[in-house]
Design a protein around this motif. Structure first.
Motif, PDB file in Angstrom:
ATOM      1  N   PRO A   1     -26.051  52.186  20.691  1.00 27.94           N
ATOM      2  CA  PRO A   1     -26.570  51.741  21.984  1.00 27.94           C
ATOM      3  C   PRO A   1     -25.611  50.775  22.684  1.00 27.94           C
ATOM      4  O   PRO A   1     -24.608  50.323  22.122  1.00 27.94           O
ATOM      5  CB  PRO A   1     -27.878  51.023  21.618  1.00 27.94           C
ATOM      6  CG  PRO A   1     -28.212  51.474  20.238  1.00 27.94           C
ATOM      7  CD  PRO A   1     -26.904  51.752  19.573  1.00 27.94           C
ATOM      8  N   THR A   2     -25.954  50.425  23.911  1.00 30.07           N
ATOM      9  CA  THR A   2     -25.205  49.418  24.654  1.00 30.07           C
ATOM     10  C   THR A   2     -25.317  48.056  23.958  1.00 30.07           C
ATOM     11  O   THR A   2     -26.229  47.831  23.165  1.00 30.07           O
ATOM     12  CB  THR A   2     -25.744  49.316  26.095  1.00 30.07           C
ATOM     13  OG1 THR A   2     -24.894  48.447  26.851  1.00 30.07           O
ATOM     14  CG2 THR A   2     -27.153  48.767  26.135  1.00 30.07           C
ATOM     15  N   GLY A   3     -24.355  47.169  24.247  1.00 33.46           N
ATOM     16  CA  GLY A   3     -24.458  45.794  23.763  1.00 33.46           C
ATOM     17  C   GLY A   3     -23.416  45.375  22.750  1.00 33.46           C
ATOM     18  O   GLY A   3     -23.534  44.307  22.146  1.00 33.46           O
ATOM     19  N   ALA A   4     -22.372  46.189  22.530  1.00 36.08           N
ATOM     20  CA  ALA A   4     -21.303  45.772  21.626  1.00 36.08           C
ATOM     21  C   ALA A   4     -20.592  44.550  22.194  1.00 36.08           C
ATOM     22  O   ALA A   4     -20.652  44.267  23.394  1.00 36.08           O
ATOM     23  CB  ALA A   4     -20.315  46.918  21.407  1.00 36.08           C
ATOM     24  N   GLY A   5     -19.901  43.830  21.331  1.00 36.29           N
ATOM     25  CA  GLY A   5     -19.257  42.584  21.737  1.00 36.29           C
ATOM     26  C   GLY A   5     -18.237  42.745  22.837  1.00 36.29           C
ATOM     27  O   GLY A   5     -18.025  41.842  23.648  1.00 36.29           O
ATOM     28  N   ALA A   6     -17.583  43.920  22.907  1.00 36.29           N
ATOM     29  CA  ALA A   6     -16.561  44.173  23.922  1.00 36.29           C
ATOM     30  C   ALA A   6     -17.135  44.155  25.325  1.00 36.29           C
ATOM     31  O   ALA A   6     -16.398  43.950  26.307  1.00 36.29           O
ATOM     32  CB  ALA A   6     -15.887  45.519  23.662  1.00 36.29           C
ATOM     33  N   ARG A   7     -18.452  44.365  25.452  1.00 36.89           N
ATOM     34  CA  ARG A   7     -19.063  44.487  26.779  1.00 36.89           C
ATOM     35  C   ARG A   7     -19.533  43.155  27.357  1.00 36.89           C
ATOM     36  O   ARG A   7     -20.030  43.113  28.478  1.00 36.89           O
ATOM     37  CB  ARG A   7     -20.236  45.487  26.710  1.00 36.89           C
ATOM     38  CG  ARG A   7     -19.836  46.858  26.170  1.00 36.89           C
ATOM     39  CD  ARG A   7     -18.664  47.440  26.903  1.00 36.89           C
ATOM     40  NE  ARG A   7     -18.109  48.615  26.215  1.00 36.89           N
ATOM     41  CZ  ARG A   7     -16.990  49.229  26.578  1.00 36.89           C
ATOM     42  NH1 ARG A   7     -16.289  48.779  27.598  1.00 36.89           N
ATOM     43  NH2 ARG A   7     -16.559  50.283  25.898  1.00 36.89           N
ATOM     44  N   PHE A   8     -19.373  42.075  26.605  1.00 41.08           N
ATOM     45  CA  PHE A   8     -19.692  40.757  27.142  1.00 41.08           C
ATOM     46  C   PHE A   8     -18.513  40.246  27.973  1.00 41.08           C
ATOM     47  O   PHE A   8     -17.382  40.711  27.825  1.00 41.08           O
ATOM     48  CB  PHE A   8     -20.004  39.777  26.007  1.00 41.08           C
ATOM     49  CG  PHE A   8     -21.329  39.999  25.347  1.00 41.08           C
ATOM     50  CD1 PHE A   8     -22.452  39.259  25.721  1.00 41.08           C
ATOM     51  CD2 PHE A   8     -21.480  40.959  24.354  1.00 41.08           C
ATOM     52  CE1 PHE A   8     -23.671  39.471  25.122  1.00 41.08           C
ATOM     53  CE2 PHE A   8     -22.702  41.183  23.740  1.00 41.08           C
ATOM     54  CZ  PHE A   8     -23.807  40.432  24.136  1.00 41.08           C
ATOM     55  N   ASP A   9     -18.762  39.275  28.836  1.00 37.28           N
ATOM     56  CA  ASP A   9     -17.718  38.682  29.668  1.00 37.28           C
ATOM     57  C   ASP A   9     -17.734  37.160  29.507  1.00 37.28           C
ATOM     58  O   ASP A   9     -18.601  36.503  30.059  1.00 37.28           O
ATOM     59  CB  ASP A   9     -17.943  39.052  31.137  1.00 37.28           C
ATOM     60  CG  ASP A   9     -16.789  38.620  32.032  1.00 37.28           C
ATOM     61  OD1 ASP A   9     -15.713  38.271  31.498  1.00 37.28           O
ATOM     62  OD2 ASP A   9     -16.976  38.615  33.273  1.00 37.28           O
ATOM     63  N   PRO A  10     -16.799  36.621  28.721  1.00 37.86           N
ATOM     64  CA  PRO A  10     -15.723  37.302  27.997  1.00 37.86           C
ATOM     65  C   PRO A  10     -16.266  38.004  26.755  1.00 37.86           C
ATOM     66  O   PRO A  10     -17.385  37.713  26.314  1.00 37.86           O
ATOM     67  CB  PRO A  10     -14.779  36.154  27.622  1.00 37.86           C
ATOM     68  CG  PRO A  10     -15.688  34.978  27.469  1.00 37.86           C
ATOM     69  CD  PRO A  10     -16.755  35.152  28.516  1.00 37.86           C
ATOM     70  N   PRO A  11     -15.481  38.911  26.161  1.00 42.28           N
ATOM     71  CA  PRO A  11     -15.934  39.606  24.951  1.00 42.28           C
ATOM     72  C   PRO A  11     -16.247  38.629  23.825  1.00 42.28           C
ATOM     73  O   PRO A  11     -15.645  37.552  23.731  1.00 42.28           O
ATOM     74  CB  PRO A  11     -14.740  40.494  24.589  1.00 42.28           C
ATOM     75  CG  PRO A  11     -13.998  40.677  25.878  1.00 42.28           C
ATOM     76  CD  PRO A  11     -14.152  39.383  26.615  1.00 42.28           C
ATOM     77  N   ILE A  12     -17.173  39.019  22.964  1.00 44.87           N
ATOM     78  CA  ILE A  12     -17.539  38.217  21.792  1.00 44.87           C
ATOM     79  C   ILE A  12     -17.157  39.015  20.551  1.00 44.87           C
ATOM     80  O   ILE A  12     -17.843  39.964  20.175  1.00 44.87           O
ATOM     81  CB  ILE A  12     -19.042  37.893  21.773  1.00 44.87           C
ATOM     82  CG1 ILE A  12     -19.481  37.222  23.084  1.00 44.87           C
ATOM     83  CG2 ILE A  12     -19.373  36.998  20.582  1.00 44.87           C
ATOM     84  CD1 ILE A  12     -20.978  37.001  23.184  1.00 44.87           C
ATOM     85  N   TRP A  13     -16.043  38.635  19.912  1.00 42.47           N
ATOM     86  CA  TRP A  13     -15.585  39.356  18.730  1.00 42.47           C
ATOM     87  C   TRP A  13     -16.206  38.755  17.476  1.00 42.47           C
ATOM     88  O   TRP A  13     -16.574  37.572  17.450  1.00 42.47           O
ATOM     89  CB  TRP A  13     -14.060  39.315  18.625  1.00 42.47           C
ATOM     90  CG  TRP A  13     -13.350  39.739  19.863  1.00 42.47           C
ATOM     91  CD1 TRP A  13     -12.488  39.011  20.620  1.00 42.47           C
ATOM     92  CD2 TRP A  13     -13.455  41.015  20.527  1.00 42.47           C
ATOM     93  NE1 TRP A  13     -12.039  39.738  21.698  1.00 42.47           N
ATOM     94  CE2 TRP A  13     -12.615  40.966  21.668  1.00 42.47           C
ATOM     95  CE3 TRP A  13     -14.162  42.186  20.263  1.00 42.47           C
ATOM     96  CZ2 TRP A  13     -12.469  42.055  22.530  1.00 42.47           C
ATOM     97  CZ3 TRP A  13     -14.026  43.255  21.129  1.00 42.47           C
ATOM     98  CH2 TRP A  13     -13.195  43.194  22.249  1.00 42.47           C
TER      99      TRP A  13
END
Length: 287
Positions: free
Chosen positions: A250-262
């Motif tokens: 589903p949507t919501g992986a860390g790459a899709r945050f601004d800034p990304p959350i690794w």
């Protein structure tokens, strides 16, 4: 209780068995004719072993064994990309959902088991999570019709399809590199035998990082159904017992945050799904 088949390791070797609340029934030592769960599945013997194990006392105490990926060496380990509506929108390319599944291959070495750390490599800090449902093929076939597709499933499991994000863009046409760093993903904790379509038609799938819900959706919303995935893959390759198909996140992986959350060392990622279980992993740096 639903049968839970585990592949495990101890200091003395590997095996498989039936997990109970008070420990693990070792089935592999009782059935040398089936070296791994792959051969059990090929023999159509999951139900037989579930019945047998239900009457046996555990051989291994909780904490005395390590969880490994359920199918140690599948012939094929195929992953589906972009299989939920909101995931397609994340790409912001103005394109409608694709008419066919996006697919890529992972190697067994890129996965680890339940309660083991996912490994962040020195080449990149961009380790990301993707919670997914796994189907394991029980009956092989080629050009399997959608109407018959679910008859080819033997079992279900869970996957954290961990990804090194910047390495999926190292070339123009593929994501192989970023999907195959050693032990960046996980599969498990166990296999749950597949029964019928009601078991998978509307599963809630949730991913949490340090207790915070990051991904949540239902299989009823998948762009490509389990039936379609099996039909499509079997068009170009023969599926065989023990093949593993990872069906999309589903949507919501860390790459899709601004800034990304690794993901970083010490984080805890949990992937949970109705009727299957909970897959948990920590994060550690390589070496």
């Amino acid at each position: 209780m639903t049968a839970r088949f585990v592949t495990y390791s101890t200091a003395s070797g590997h095996g498989y068995g039936l997990l109970k609340d008070d420990g693990l029934v070792d089935l592999s030592s009782r059935h040398p004719e089936w070296p791994t769960l792959r051969e059990v599945i090929e023999a159509g013997a999951l139900a037989k072993l579930a019945e047998e194990g239900a009457d046996l006392a555990p051989d291994l105490a909780p904490g005395s064994f390590r969880f490994e990926i359920p199918i140690p060496q599948p012939e094929k380990l195929i992953c589906v990309g972009v299989n939920f509506p909101d995931r397609n929108e994340e790409y912001k390319d103005g394109q409608a959902a694709p008419s066919n599944p996006s697919l890529f291959i992972r190697f067994p070495r890129s996965f680890t088991g339940h309660d083991q750390p996912l490994i962040r490599p020195p080449e990149s800090p961009q380790l990301d999570y993707e919670g997914e449902i796994v189907i394991v093929i029980g009956k092989g076939g080629r050009r399997i019709a959608e109407a018959d597709a679910l008859d080819h499933i033997a079992a279900l499991s869970l996957c954290n399809e961990g990804t090194i994000r910047d390495w999926v863009r190292h070339a123009k046409f593929n994501v192989t590199q970023g999907k195959n760093f050693d032990r960046t993903g996980s599969i498990g904790p166990w296999l749950v035998p597949y029964t019928d379509e009601s078991q998978i038609a509307d599963i809630e799938l949730t991913t949490r990082v340090n207790g915070e819900v990051r991904q949540q959706d239902r299989t009823s919303r998948m762009i490509f159904s389990f039936r379609k995935i099996i039909n499509y893959i079997s068009t170009f390759t023969t599926l065989v017992p023990g093949d593993v198909i990872v069906t999309g996140t589903p949507t919501g992986a860390g790459a899709r945050f601004d800034p990304p959350i690794w993901l970083k060392p010490g984080d805890v990622v949990e992937v949970e799904a109705d009727g299957i279980g909970l897959l948990r992993n920590t994060i550690a740096d390589e070496g």
